[in-house]
Design a protein around this motif. Structure first.
Motif, mmCIF file in Angstrom:
data_model
loop_
_atom_site.group_PDB
_atom_site.id
_atom_site.type_symbol
_atom_site.label_atom_id
_atom_site.label_comp_id
_atom_site.label_asym_id
_atom_site.label_seq_id
_atom_site.Cartn_x
_atom_site.Cartn_y
_atom_site.Cartn_z
ATOM 1 N N PHE A 20 0.718 -1.330 0.115
ATOM 2 C CA PHE A 20 0.101 -0.011 -0.004
ATOM 3 C C PHE A 20 0.929 1.294 0.059
ATOM 4 O O PHE A 20 0.742 2.018 -0.622
ATOM 5 N N ALA A 21 1.775 1.152 0.830
ATOM 6 C CA ALA A 21 2.735 2.274 0.920
ATOM 7 C C ALA A 21 3.486 2.703 -0.509
ATOM 8 O O ALA A 21 3.442 4.028 -0.907
ATOM 9 N N ASP A 22 3.883 1.755 -1.384
ATOM 10 C CA ASP A 22 4.172 1.905 -2.652
ATOM 11 C C ASP A 22 3.185 2.482 -3.648
ATOM 12 O O ASP A 22 3.685 3.307 -4.444
ATOM 13 N N GLN A 23 2.014 2.094 -3.484
ATOM 14 C CA GLN A 23 0.848 2.610 -4.328
ATOM 15 C C GLN A 23 0.460 3.920 -3.859
ATOM 16 O O GLN A 23 0.302 4.942 -4.740
ATOM 17 N N LEU A 24 0.742 4.358 -2.457
ATOM 18 C CA LEU A 24 0.411 5.485 -1.805
ATOM 19 C C LEU A 24 1.296 6.623 -2.601
ATOM 20 O O LEU A 24 1.127 7.646 -3.406
ATOM 21 N N VAL A 25 2.537 6.251 -2.585
ATOM 22 C CA VAL A 25 3.796 7.190 -3.098
ATOM 23 C C VAL A 25 3.579 7.484 -4.746
ATOM 24 O O VAL A 25 3.765 8.356 -5.099
#
Length: 161
Positions: A20-25
């Motif tokens: 999710f962090a990678d998608q958010l960034v």
């Protein structure tokens, strides 16, 4: 002095949290948002010391914390969150923006502020716009195109006595 980043990301850098962090960034750094997010595991130039980025508001204006049932498995993430909170007790500066991936333990000091709850399907629909508006709130004016799609919460409440 202009900030190096719009936000510093705090999360457990493993599993679904990392996905999710990678998608958010990727979403926040791409058009139409074009924000700069500091992610410790992505920064390779040595400029990103977590405590320095969090402490020095000229390095990162806000901290996004991704909370999940896996969050407390990362001592580093817990330490970064506690440090960020210590710089703004009572959230007078609104430094921390929590996002809950699932129903999970939320630290007592974060329970009194609004969180983006991804397990709530209604919240998912407006996630990126709400996050963007939270991150740019220091500018006091959001671009017209970003706010026109958000629901009018006051109108829809329509409370009668």
């Amino acid at each position: 002095m202009k900030a190096d980043y719009d936000a510093f990301l705090i999360c457990n850098p493993k599993g679904e949290d990392r996905e999710f962090a990678d998608q958010l960034v990727d979403t926040m750094q791409d058009s139409p948002y074009n924000l700069k997010i500091c992610v410790p595991w992505r920064v390779t130039d040595g400029r990103c010391n977590a405590r320095d980025c969090i402490r020095e508001r000229c390095r990162c204006k806000r901290c996004i914390v991704i909370l999940s049932s896996n969050f407390y498995k990362s001592e580093e993430a817990v330490s970064q969150l506690e440090f960020a909170y210590s710089l703004s007790p009572g959230f007078k500066e609104r430094l921390i923006l929590p996002i809950c991936l699932n129903i999970c333990e939320v630290p007592s000091y974060l329970q009194q502020i609004s969180k983006l709850e991804l397990y709530n399907m209604n919240a998912r629909k407006w996630l990126w716009e709400r996050l963007y508006l939270s991150l740019i709130s220091h500018k006091n004016k959001a671009p017209e195109k970003q706010t026109k799609n958000l629901p009018d919460v006051v109108k829809s409440a329509n409370i009668r006595n």
